[in-house]
Motif scaffolding. Structure first.
Motif, PDB file in Angstrom:
ATOM      1  N   MET A  81       0.825  -1.207   0.000  1.00 53.68           N
ATOM      2  CA  MET A  81       0.000   0.000   0.000  1.00 53.68           C
ATOM      3  C   MET A  81       0.866   1.267   0.000  1.00 53.68           C
ATOM      4  SD  MET A  81      -3.162  -0.305  -0.189  1.00 53.68           S
ATOM      5  CE  MET A  81      -3.800  -1.890  -0.726  1.00 53.68           C
ATOM      6  N   ALA A  82       0.444   2.203  -0.783  1.00 57.26           N
ATOM      7  CA  ALA A  82       1.199   3.456  -0.882  1.00 57.26           C
ATOM      8  C   ALA A  82       0.970   4.309   0.369  1.00 57.26           C
ATOM      9  CB  ALA A  82       0.741   4.225  -2.114  1.00 57.26           C
ATOM     10  N   ASP A  83       1.850   5.264   0.553  1.00 58.56           N
ATOM     11  CA  ASP A  83       1.719   6.143   1.710  1.00 58.56           C
ATOM     12  C   ASP A  83       0.839   7.343   1.409  1.00 58.56           C
ATOM     13  OD1 ASP A  83       3.245   4.505   3.130  1.00 58.56           O
ATOM     14  OD2 ASP A  83       5.048   5.758   3.165  1.00 58.56           O
ATOM     15  N   LEU A  84       0.164   7.778   2.432  1.00 61.18           N
ATOM     16  CA  LEU A  84      -0.681   8.959   2.347  1.00 61.18           C
ATOM     17  C   LEU A  84      -0.275   9.874   3.478  1.00 61.18           C
ATOM     18  CD1 LEU A  84      -4.448   8.126   2.016  1.00 61.18           C
ATOM     19  CD2 LEU A  84      -2.894   9.001   0.299  1.00 61.18           C
ATOM     20  N   THR A 104      -0.802  13.483   3.450  1.00 57.87           N
ATOM     21  CA  THR A 104      -1.701  14.631   3.623  1.00 57.87           C
ATOM     22  C   THR A 104      -3.040  14.375   2.943  1.00 57.87           C
ATOM     23  OG1 THR A 104      -1.032  15.704   1.571  1.00 57.87           O
ATOM     24  CG2 THR A 104       0.312  16.173   3.519  1.00 57.87           C
ATOM     25  N   LEU A 151      -4.526  12.181  -0.501  1.00 58.44           N
ATOM     26  CA  LEU A 151      -5.747  11.376  -0.548  1.00 58.44           C
ATOM     27  C   LEU A 151      -6.690  11.909  -1.622  1.00 58.44           C
ATOM     28  CD1 LEU A 151      -7.584   9.152   0.628  1.00 58.44           C
ATOM     29  CD2 LEU A 151      -8.318  10.787   2.385  1.00 58.44           C
ATOM     30  N   ASP A 206      -8.809  -1.174   0.788  1.00 59.59           N
ATOM     31  CA  ASP A 206      -7.648  -0.423   0.275  1.00 59.59           C
ATOM     32  C   ASP A 206      -7.451   0.859   1.079  1.00 59.59           C
ATOM     33  OD1 ASP A 206      -7.214  -2.293  -1.643  1.00 59.59           O
ATOM     34  OD2 ASP A 206      -7.905  -1.080  -3.339  1.00 59.59           O
ATOM     35  N   MET A 207      -8.557   1.555   1.341  1.00 57.77           N
ATOM     36  CA  MET A 207      -8.495   2.810   2.094  1.00 57.77           C
ATOM     37  C   MET A 207      -7.986   2.562   3.516  1.00 57.77           C
ATOM     38  SD  MET A 207      -9.476   5.500   0.352  1.00 57.77           S
ATOM     39  CE  MET A 207      -9.001   5.088  -1.304  1.00 57.77           C
ATOM     40  N   GLY A 239      -6.164   0.245   4.522  1.00 63.27           N
ATOM     41  CA  GLY A 239      -4.788  -0.266   4.527  1.00 63.27           C
ATOM     42  C   GLY A 239      -3.734   0.787   4.230  1.00 63.27           C
ATOM     43  N   LEU A 240      -4.162   2.004   3.977  1.00 60.67           N
ATOM     44  CA  LEU A 240      -3.207   3.068   3.649  1.00 60.67           C
ATOM     45  C   LEU A 240      -2.372   3.455   4.864  1.00 60.67           C
ATOM     46  CD1 LEU A 240      -5.600   5.349   1.564  1.00 60.67           C
ATOM     47  CD2 LEU A 240      -3.690   4.015   0.664  1.00 60.67           C
ATOM     48  N   HIS A 241      -1.130   3.801   4.607  1.00 61.69           N
ATOM     49  CA  HIS A 241      -0.280   4.280   5.695  1.00 61.69           C
ATOM     50  C   HIS A 241      -0.239   5.795   5.654  1.00 61.69           C
ATOM     51  CE1 HIS A 241       1.078   0.323   6.758  1.00 61.69           C
ATOM     52  NE2 HIS A 241       1.272   0.065   5.480  1.00 61.69           N
ATOM     53  N   GLY A 242      -0.048   6.403   6.786  1.00 61.66           N
ATOM     54  CA  GLY A 242       0.077   7.865   6.794  1.00 61.66           C
ATOM     55  C   GLY A 242      -0.578   8.466   8.009  1.00 61.66           C
ATOM     56  N   ASP A 243      -0.858   9.724   7.915  1.00 65.36           N
ATOM     57  CA  ASP A 243      -1.458  10.479   9.008  1.00 65.36           C
ATOM     58  C   ASP A 243      -2.796   9.854   9.440  1.00 65.36           C
ATOM     59  OD1 ASP A 243      -1.482  13.396  10.329  1.00 65.36           O
ATOM     60  OD2 ASP A 243      -3.510  12.842   9.698  1.00 65.36           O
ATOM     61  N   VAL A 271      -5.964  11.590   8.114  1.00 63.96           N
ATOM     62  CA  VAL A 271      -6.108  11.403   6.660  1.00 63.96           C
ATOM     63  C   VAL A 271      -6.647  10.002   6.377  1.00 63.96           C
ATOM     64  CG1 VAL A 271      -4.882  11.273   4.450  1.00 63.96           C
ATOM     65  CG2 VAL A 271      -4.310  13.077   6.087  1.00 63.96           C
ATOM     66  N   ALA A 310     -10.243   9.845   7.267  1.00 63.54           N
ATOM     67  CA  ALA A 310     -11.039  10.517   6.228  1.00 63.54           C
ATOM     68  C   ALA A 310     -11.252   9.562   5.051  1.00 63.54           C
ATOM     69  CB  ALA A 310     -10.352  11.802   5.760  1.00 63.54           C
ATOM     70  N   ALA A 311     -10.223   8.794   4.718  1.00 59.68           N
ATOM     71  CA  ALA A 311     -10.308   7.812   3.627  1.00 59.68           C
ATOM     72  C   ALA A 311     -11.306   6.710   3.974  1.00 59.68           C
ATOM     73  CB  ALA A 311      -8.928   7.211   3.351  1.00 59.68           C
ATOM     74  N   ALA A 335      -7.599  16.530   9.071  1.00 61.76           N
ATOM     75  CA  ALA A 335      -6.802  15.952   7.985  1.00 61.76           C
ATOM     76  C   ALA A 335      -6.226  17.047   7.090  1.00 61.76           C
ATOM     77  CB  ALA A 335      -7.660  14.992   7.152  1.00 61.76           C
ATOM     78  N   SER A 363      -3.238  18.479   8.680  1.00 62.11           N
ATOM     79  CA  SER A 363      -2.295  17.500   9.241  1.00 62.11           C
ATOM     80  C   SER A 363      -0.866  17.744   8.772  1.00 62.11           C
ATOM     81  CB  SER A 363      -2.730  16.084   8.864  1.00 62.11           C
ATOM     82  OG  SER A 363      -2.709  15.941   7.457  1.00 62.11           O
ATOM     83  N   HIS A 364      -0.702  18.215   7.521  1.00 65.70           N
ATOM     84  CA  HIS A 364       0.656  18.410   7.010  1.00 65.70           C
ATOM     85  C   HIS A 364       1.333  19.601   7.668  1.00 65.70           C
ATOM     86  CE1 HIS A 364      -2.063  20.813   4.627  1.00 65.70           C
ATOM     87  NE2 HIS A 364      -1.070  21.577   4.281  1.00 65.70           N
TER      88      HIS A 364
END
Lengths: 167, 167
Positions: free
Chosen positions: A1-4, A6, A10, B87-88, B90-94, B97, B100-101, B161, B164-165
């Motif tokens: 899975m790709a990184d998100l 911000t 998304l 898929d949503m 399983g996303l990595h990140g904040d 965010v 929200a996905a 979100a 977040s950045h």
């Protein structure tokens, strides 16, 4: 899975799913129109097919504004919805009943798109993409109108379908 | 493809798809709740998971009223929507965010169900299945409320979100 990292990441990712969805719909809708027996339903689907081409173009315009490539990411949700619509269109039986089945599947796809564009429009506003939000809002309104049009057509067709066994 | 002679046939066929959809959701929602970071979102998904079990039971009650076996037919549409939600999730990140996905995918599934139950409720009324129409109406209202709840939660989470950045 790709990184998100911000919400902008998304937003672009979700745009790519919807871009894939609209492209798949431009191919699926003519088949659905062909399966429809009612000329009113056939025409409504054909009209929406043309709108869908506009939606594809609007998304490309939006990718341009964002300075991102117009890439599509496979949208599993629309693939499932189109497959279900194909099952409905392939049913044998009374014309009005089959048309009622086609409308039910088409409205499910419309509702999916209404949810997706609603989210995208909200994110575009939050992220300060004013012009992008306007483009998404226009498509959202067209999806809502297409759904309403299908509800109208369903009103007459369902009645016909409900009495079809008595004919 | 099987034959469909009457709207009653179509009604039962569509009930079997929705029965499959609800069963798949009872398994998918706990995973989605687990992936959510916000406790409010987690709780909203868990509450809806319990409602979904009620929706399964209501469909079984409806099959009973119709004197038909509670059979499920694979629902490609929900399979696609659940895969997209996975898929949503399983996303990595904040955290905000990703939440929200998750909400965006959950609302797409809700909208699909709202369309499906709206159609079923209309068909039940047309076919004179009064008690069935009431059961479907109750589920439809719960799906709409679940969607509204997600919109409320999204309001706060999206803001988080969007910034977040900057944290």
């Amino acid at each position: 899975m790709a990184d998100l990292t911000t919400l902008d990441d998304l937003f672009v990712r979700k745009l790519r799913y919807v871009y894939d969805a609209e492209q798949r719909l431009t191919k699926a809708l003519p088949k659905l129109a062909e399966s429809a027996r009612s000329s009113v339903l056939k025409q409504a689907i054909e009209t929406h097919q043309m709108e869908t081409q506009t939606h594809v173009a609007r998304l490309e315009q939006l990718f341009g504004i964002l300075g991102t490539k117009s890439n599509a990411d496979t949208d599993d949700a629309i693939k499932g919805l189109i497959s279900a619509a194909g099952d409905m269109a392939g049913l044998h039986g009374d014309d009005a009943v089959r048309d009622a089945a086609i409308i039910s599947a088409a409205q499910e796809a419309e509702h999916y798109e209404i949810a997706a564009y609603g989210t995208l429009r909200t994110w575009a506003r939050l992220l300060g993409h004013g012009e992008g939000a306007q483009l998404l809002e226009r498509t959202l309104e067209e999806e809502k109108k297409a759904d309403q049009k299908l509800t109208e057509i369903a009103g007459a067709l369902n009645l016909q379908a409900a009495t079809s066994h008595a004919r």
